[in-house]
Design a protein around this motif. Structure first.
Motif, mmCIF file in Angstrom:
data_model
loop_
_atom_site.group_PDB
_atom_site.id
_atom_site.type_symbol
_atom_site.label_atom_id
_atom_site.label_comp_id
_atom_site.label_asym_id
_atom_site.label_seq_id
_atom_site.Cartn_x
_atom_site.Cartn_y
_atom_site.Cartn_z
ATOM 1 N N ASN A 1 0.808 -1.217 0.000
ATOM 2 C CA ASN A 1 0.000 0.000 0.000
ATOM 3 C C ASN A 1 0.845 1.272 0.000
ATOM 4 O O ASN A 1 0.593 2.202 -0.766
ATOM 5 C CB ASN A 1 -0.930 -0.005 1.219
ATOM 6 C CG ASN A 1 -2.171 0.834 1.018
ATOM 7 O OD1 ASN A 1 -2.957 0.594 0.108
ATOM 8 N ND2 ASN A 1 -2.362 1.832 1.870
ATOM 9 N N ALA A 2 1.852 1.339 0.862
ATOM 10 C CA ALA A 2 2.660 2.554 0.972
ATOM 11 C C ALA A 2 3.351 2.888 -0.344
ATOM 12 O O ALA A 2 3.402 4.050 -0.756
ATOM 13 C CB ALA A 2 3.689 2.400 2.091
ATOM 14 N N ASP B 1 2.771 6.286 -2.722
ATOM 15 C CA ASP B 1 3.894 7.138 -3.125
ATOM 16 C C ASP B 1 3.861 7.376 -4.632
ATOM 17 O O ASP B 1 4.055 8.503 -5.102
ATOM 18 C CB ASP B 1 5.230 6.492 -2.732
ATOM 19 C CG ASP B 1 5.554 6.685 -1.259
ATOM 20 O OD1 ASP B 1 4.911 7.538 -0.617
ATOM 21 O OD2 ASP B 1 6.445 5.970 -0.757
ATOM 22 N N SER C 1 -4.376 4.949 4.663
ATOM 23 C CA SER C 1 -3.069 4.874 5.294
ATOM 24 C C SER C 1 -2.974 5.930 6.383
ATOM 25 O O SER C 1 -3.947 6.635 6.682
ATOM 26 C CB SER C 1 -1.980 5.075 4.239
ATOM 27 O OG SER C 1 -0.692 4.885 4.795
ATOM 28 N N ASP C 2 -1.799 6.022 6.960
ATOM 29 C CA ASP C 2 -1.523 7.062 7.937
ATOM 30 C C ASP C 2 -1.901 8.417 7.341
ATOM 31 O O ASP C 2 -1.572 8.697 6.196
ATOM 32 C CB ASP C 2 -0.021 7.026 8.283
ATOM 33 C CG ASP C 2 0.343 7.970 9.411
ATOM 34 O OD1 ASP C 2 0.086 9.177 9.269
ATOM 35 O OD2 ASP C 2 0.895 7.506 10.414
ATOM 36 N N LEU D 1 0.411 10.233 5.159
ATOM 37 C CA LEU D 1 0.684 9.718 3.816
ATOM 38 C C LEU D 1 -0.495 9.931 2.875
ATOM 39 O O LEU D 1 -0.416 9.557 1.706
ATOM 40 C CB LEU D 1 1.007 8.219 3.895
ATOM 41 C CG LEU D 1 2.195 7.827 4.771
ATOM 42 C CD1 LEU D 1 2.367 6.319 4.784
ATOM 43 C CD2 LEU D 1 3.470 8.510 4.295
ATOM 44 N N THR E 1 2.686 -4.526 6.178
ATOM 45 C CA THR E 1 1.428 -4.483 5.447
ATOM 46 C C THR E 1 0.257 -4.496 6.431
ATOM 47 O O THR E 1 0.384 -4.981 7.562
ATOM 48 C CB THR E 1 1.290 -5.676 4.491
ATOM 49 O OG1 THR E 1 1.252 -6.890 5.255
ATOM 50 C CG2 THR E 1 2.462 -5.731 3.520
#
Length: 334
Positions: free
Chosen positions: A147-148, A152, A167-168, A171, A220
């Motif tokens: 996911n991260a 990005d 997400s966070d 992010l 994850t």
């Protein structure tokens, strides 16, 4: 000191497309040498262009890696803001080029989709097939990753949309999230697995831990949920659990062994529906995670991207019902 109006005029007067293309390439590649190769320039030329752009803006845009001059840690807050505008300018330029040269030799329309490995098998195939029916000439690229990494690349303009998870908040800047559905963790095994035998009378989590496990990689969301699920029951994930993001590998291993796959439902939905895999009668309420459509908030409207988003929404609605569990009383998960 110049006033804001003068600074804006200086920027408009001095910035060039090569500056914007350089910033986008560096943001997407995260490496000066790779950005230089992509732009067909030397690395010193890329560095010089970045310095010029930072002088024009009057702020640092790129955080260089401390480990070496070629690496890039990421963009500063000012760099992220300028990147969003740079992407819009370049997208508008590409759209203009296509409008004046739509015939042979014009720009090929392309859709770049990012999808989580656990989500892609359930939602993408039918949506992609239907999109092809309506847009036969479009070039479609699908990338599967954690996911991260997908977020990005979406933020940097390298992907057009992502089927992933929230997400966070740090992010999620510059991104929008539209909920498609939620899905829980399931414990999946091959048909005929010992834990599905009548004598087993349903499986407990302790019984599952006696078998080889297949789980998602560290960092994850499925892995985090798996560890949280076990921790809430006073259990710990065995250190010898096989870790993989590759759902094809996980399915194949479970099909030929007594391994137990702890996975979001979507990754195993097809195999559970046709009986190739069986969902153990372990209650996983509370492990549901939202799956949604992520796009750049500032992205220019696109009929192609809109069509794909509509197909994904339709597919998510059709998959709202969970595959039935094997009949029988559900045992305690403790």
């Amino acid at each position: 000191m110049k006033n804001p109006a003068d600074l804006r005029q200086d920027f408009v007067r001095n910035v060039q497309l090569r500056h914007l293309r350089c910033l986008v390439a560096v943001a997407q590649e995260r490496h000066l040498a790779r950005a230089a190769e992509r732009l067909a320039l030397s690395q010193p030329a890329v560095s010089k262009t970045l310095v010029e752009l930072e002088a024009i803006v009057g702020a640092r845009l790129v955080e260089r890696s401390k480990a070496g001059r070629r690496g890039v840690q990421g963009l500063t807050a000012a760099g992220e803001q300028l990147l969003a505008h740079a992407l819009r300018v370049l997208e508008a330029l590409d759209a203009s080029a296509q409008a004046v040269a739509p015939a042979a030799g014009g720009r090929i329309e392309r859709l770049r989709i990012g999808a989580l490995p656990s989500v892609a098998p359930a939602l993408l195939p039918i949506a992609l097939a239907r999109l092809r029916d309506g847009w036969p000439q479009v070039q479609i690229v699908v990338k599967s990753a954690a996911n991260a990494a997908l977020l990005d690349e979406l933020r940097a303009g390298e992907l057009d949309l992502v089927v992933g998870r929230m997400s966070d908040p740090r992010l999620m800047g510059g991104l929008s999230f539209e909920l498609l559905h939620t899905e829980p963790l399931v414990f999946a095994v091959r048909a005929g697995h010992p834990l599905t035998a009548p004598a087993a009378q349903g499986a407990s989590v302790q019984a599952v831990l006696a078998y080889p496990l297949v789980v998602y990689g560290e960092g994850t969301i499925p892995r985090h949920n798996t560890e949280s699920f076990l921790s809430a029951r006073g259990l710990v994930l065995p250190t010898n659990a096989l870790q993989t993001l590759d759902v094809a590998v996980a399915r194949a291993l479970v099909a030929v062994s007594d391994a137990v796959w702890i996975t979001p439902l979507g990754a195993a939905r097809g195999e559970l529906a046709d009986g190739r895999l069986v969902r153990l009668r372990i209650e996983t309420t509370g492990t549901e995670e939202p799956v949604g459509l992520l796009q750049r908030s500032d992205a220019e409207p696109s009929a192609l991207r809109g069509a794909m988003a509509a197909l994904l929404r339709e597919g998510a609605k059709q998959q709202g019902a969970l595959p039935a569990r094997p009949r029988g009383k559900t045992r305690s998960t403790s």
